[in-house]
Scaffold this motif. Structure first.
Motif, short mmCIF file in Angstrom:
data_model
loop_
_atom_site.label_atom_id
_atom_site.label_comp_id
_atom_site.label_asym_id
_atom_site.label_seq_id
_atom_site.Cartn_x
_atom_site.Cartn_y
_atom_site.Cartn_z
N GLY A 1 39.63 43.03 7.06
CA GLY A 1 38.84 44.25 7.17
C GLY A 1 39.66 45.51 7.29
O GLY A 1 39.13 46.59 7.56
N GLN A 2 41.00 45.39 7.10
CA GLN A 2 41.87 46.56 7.20
C GLN A 2 41.98 47.28 5.86
O GLN A 2 41.93 46.65 4.79
N ILE A 3 42.14 48.59 5.91
CA ILE A 3 42.22 49.41 4.70
C ILE A 3 43.60 49.26 4.07
O ILE A 3 44.62 49.48 4.73
N VAL A 4 43.62 48.86 2.79
CA VAL A 4 44.89 48.75 2.07
C VAL A 4 44.96 49.76 0.93
O VAL A 4 46.02 49.95 0.34
N TYR A 5 43.83 50.40 0.63
CA TYR A 5 43.82 51.43 -0.42
C TYR A 5 42.63 52.36 -0.19
O TYR A 5 41.54 51.92 0.20
N ALA A 6 42.84 53.64 -0.45
CA ALA A 6 41.76 54.64 -0.44
C ALA A 6 42.10 55.67 -1.49
O ALA A 6 43.23 56.17 -1.53
N ASN A 7 41.17 55.96 -2.38
CA ASN A 7 41.46 56.97 -3.41
C ASN A 7 41.38 58.37 -2.81
O ASN A 7 41.05 58.56 -1.63
N ALA A 8 41.68 59.38 -3.62
CA ALA A 8 41.73 60.76 -3.13
C ALA A 8 40.39 61.21 -2.57
O ALA A 8 40.32 61.91 -1.55
N ALA A 9 39.29 60.79 -3.23
CA ALA A 9 37.97 61.18 -2.75
C ALA A 9 37.68 60.56 -1.38
O ALA A 9 37.02 61.17 -0.53
N ALA A 10 38.17 59.34 -1.16
CA ALA A 10 37.98 58.69 0.15
C ALA A 10 38.78 59.40 1.23
O ALA A 10 38.32 59.56 2.36
N GLU A 11 40.00 59.83 0.89
CA GLU A 11 40.80 60.59 1.85
C GLU A 11 40.06 61.87 2.25
O GLU A 11 40.04 62.26 3.42
N ASN A 12 39.47 62.51 1.25
CA ASN A 12 38.74 63.75 1.50
C ASN A 12 37.49 63.48 2.35
O ASN A 12 37.19 64.21 3.31
N LEU A 13 36.77 62.41 2.04
CA LEU A 13 35.55 62.08 2.76
C LEU A 13 35.85 61.71 4.22
O LEU A 13 35.16 62.15 5.14
#
Length: 365
Positions: free
Chosen positions: A33-45
Motif C-alpha cells: 500500500g506504499q506509494i512508488v509512483y505519482a505523476n505530476a498531477a498527483a503531486e499537485n493534487l
C-alpha cells in the motif's frame, strides 16, 4: 494490466512516462500500500513531491481513508478488474477532495494497484475560468468604448465652464465662481477616472525577464513604508521558481493593488497590531490557463486575515467600479485582472471571515 518496473521514480518507470501528460492524478501503490509512483498531477493534487510521497501509504494522506483502503483490499483480492467510485477524502487543515476514483489491479508486479483520481470540481473550474475570460473581454471593450464616449464631451463641459467663469459680471463673480469651480473640479475628477479606465490599453506591454520574488519584495517594501506598524507581511517562497518573461511593472502593480486592498480591509486589525498578509509562491503542474495546457505554472497567493469579502459582491469583485469599501474606485482589482490576463494567466479569489486568498496562476517556461 502489466507494468515492468524495479524501482520507484519517474526515470526508472519508462512505461509510465505517458502518465505525466495526464490532467488527472495517477498513483501507483505496491503490495504493502506504499506509494512508488505519482505523476505530476498527483503531486499537485496531494500538494507534495514524489520524493516526499515515496514509501508513504496513500491512506496516510487523508483523515478518512476507510473507503479507499476497502477498495484497494478488494482489488488485491481480485474481486474486480477495475472499480470506479466517488470519494470525499478529508485532509488536515485543508479543503476535502471530492474525487472520482478509478482503481485497477496490475498483473505485474503482483499486488500493485494503479489509482486514478479526478477532481469533480476541475471541469466546473475550467468552465468558470472560460466564462470569466469571456466576460472580461466584453467588459474591457465596453469600458474602452464608454470611456472614449465620456472623454470628448467632458473636455467640452470643462472648457465651457472656464469660458463662462471669464464672462461672469464683476458684481457677482465671487459667488457665481463657486458654481463654475464645482463644474471644473467634477469634470477633472471624471477625467481622472476615465484615464484610469483607459490606462491598461494605453501603456505598452514591456516584456523582460521577471523574478517573481523581486516583484514581491518591491511590493513588500512599499506596503511597509505606508503601514509601518500594526501590519506584518510574511514570506513563504519557493526559491526554485525560475524567471519567466513578463512585464515587471505590470506585475508589481497587480500585486500592489491586491495587497493594498487587503491592507485597507485590515484597518481595524492594523489598529490592534495583529494584521497579517502572506506572500506565498509555489509551482503548479499540468495547469490549464485561458484554455491552454501548461506543464508548469507560477502559483502565487496573497493571503490576509481580514474580515473577508462581502458575499453580495464576491462574484463581482473584478468588475469595474465594484468596491467593498466606501469611497473606493473599484478599479484596482479590474486592473489586476487585466494585467494577469495579458500574461496569459488567471486570477481567482477564495474568501471567508478571517481569511481571503487571491491566487494568481502564470505560465512558466
Amino acid at each position: 494490466m502489466t507494468l515492468v518496473s524495479k524501482q520507484a521514480g519517474r526515470h526508472s518507470l519508462p512505461s509510465l512516462a505517458g502518465l505525466e501528460l495526464l490532467a488527472s492524478a495517477v498513483v501507483l501503490l505496491d503490495a504493502d500500500g506504499q506509494i512508488v509512483y505519482a505523476n505530476a498531477a498527483a503531486e499537485n493534487l496531494l500538494e507534495s513531491s514524489l520524493k516526499a510521497l515515496s514509501r508513504q501509504t496513500l491512506s496516510a494522506q487523508f483523515l478518512n481513508p476507510g473507503e479507499l483502503d476497502n477498495i484497494c483490499s478488494q482489488a488485491r483480492e481480485h474481486k474486480f478488474s477495475d472499480l470506479r467510485q466517488d470519494l470525499m477524502l478529508e485532509r488536515a487543515g485543508r479543503d476535502a477532495l471530492h474525487v472520482h476514483s478509478i482503481v485497477s489491479v496490475l498483473d505485474e508486479p503482483a499486488g500493485h494497484i494503479l489509482i486514478e483520481l479526478r477532481e469533480h470540481l476541475q471541469h466546473l473550474k475550467l468552465d468558470r475560468e472560460e466564462r470569466i475570460l469571456d466576460q472580461s473581454q466584453v467588459n474591457k471593450e465596453l469600458i474602452r468604448n464608454l470611456a472614449h464616449e465620456i472623454k470628448n464631451p467632458l473636455g467640452g463641459i470643462r472648457g465651457a465652464a472656464q469660458l463662462l467663469e471669464m464672462e461672469l459680471p464683476a458684481l457677482h463673480a465671487g459667488q457665481l465662481r463657486e458654481y463654475t469651480q464645482v463644474i471644473i473640479k467634477e469634470a477633472d475628477r471624471l477625467q481622472t477616472l476615465v484615464d484610469r479606465l483607459l490606462a491598461p490599453h494605453r501603456r505598452p506591454h514591456i516584456v523582460g525577464d521577471v523574478n517573481i520574488h523581486e516583484v514581491l519584495e518591491r511590493v513588500r517594501s512599499l506596503m511597509l513604508a505606508e503601514f509601518p506598524s500594526g501590519l506584518t507581511i510574511l514570506r513563504d517562497y519557493d526559491a526554485s521558481i525560475p524567471e519567466f518573461r513578463g512585464d515587471k511593472e505590470q506585475l508589481i502593480q497587480t500585486v500592489l493593488n491586491i495587497a493594498h486592498n487587503a491592507a485597507q480591509a485590515l484597518a481595524s486589525r492594523i489598529d490592534n497590531g495583529d494584521a497579517e498578509i502572506v506572500f506565498k509562491t509555489r509551482v503548479a503542474r499540468q495547469v490549464t490557463l485561458a484554455k491552454v495546457r501548461y506543464g508548469l505554472a507560477l502559483d502565487l497567493h496573497i493571503i490576509d486575515n481580514g474580515p473577508g469579502i462581502a458575499p453580495q459582491i464576491r462574484d463581482r469583485i473584478f468588475y469595474p467600479l465594484v468596491s467593498g469599501r466606501e469611497g473606493g474606485s473599484g478599479l484596482g482589482l479590474t486592473l489586476a485582472q487585466t494585467f494577469v490576463q495579458q500574461h496569459m494567466g488567471v486570477i481567482e479569489c477564495e474568501s471567508r471571515p478571517g481569511y481571503t486568498d487571491f491566487r494568481i496562476l502564470l505560465p512558466l517556461p
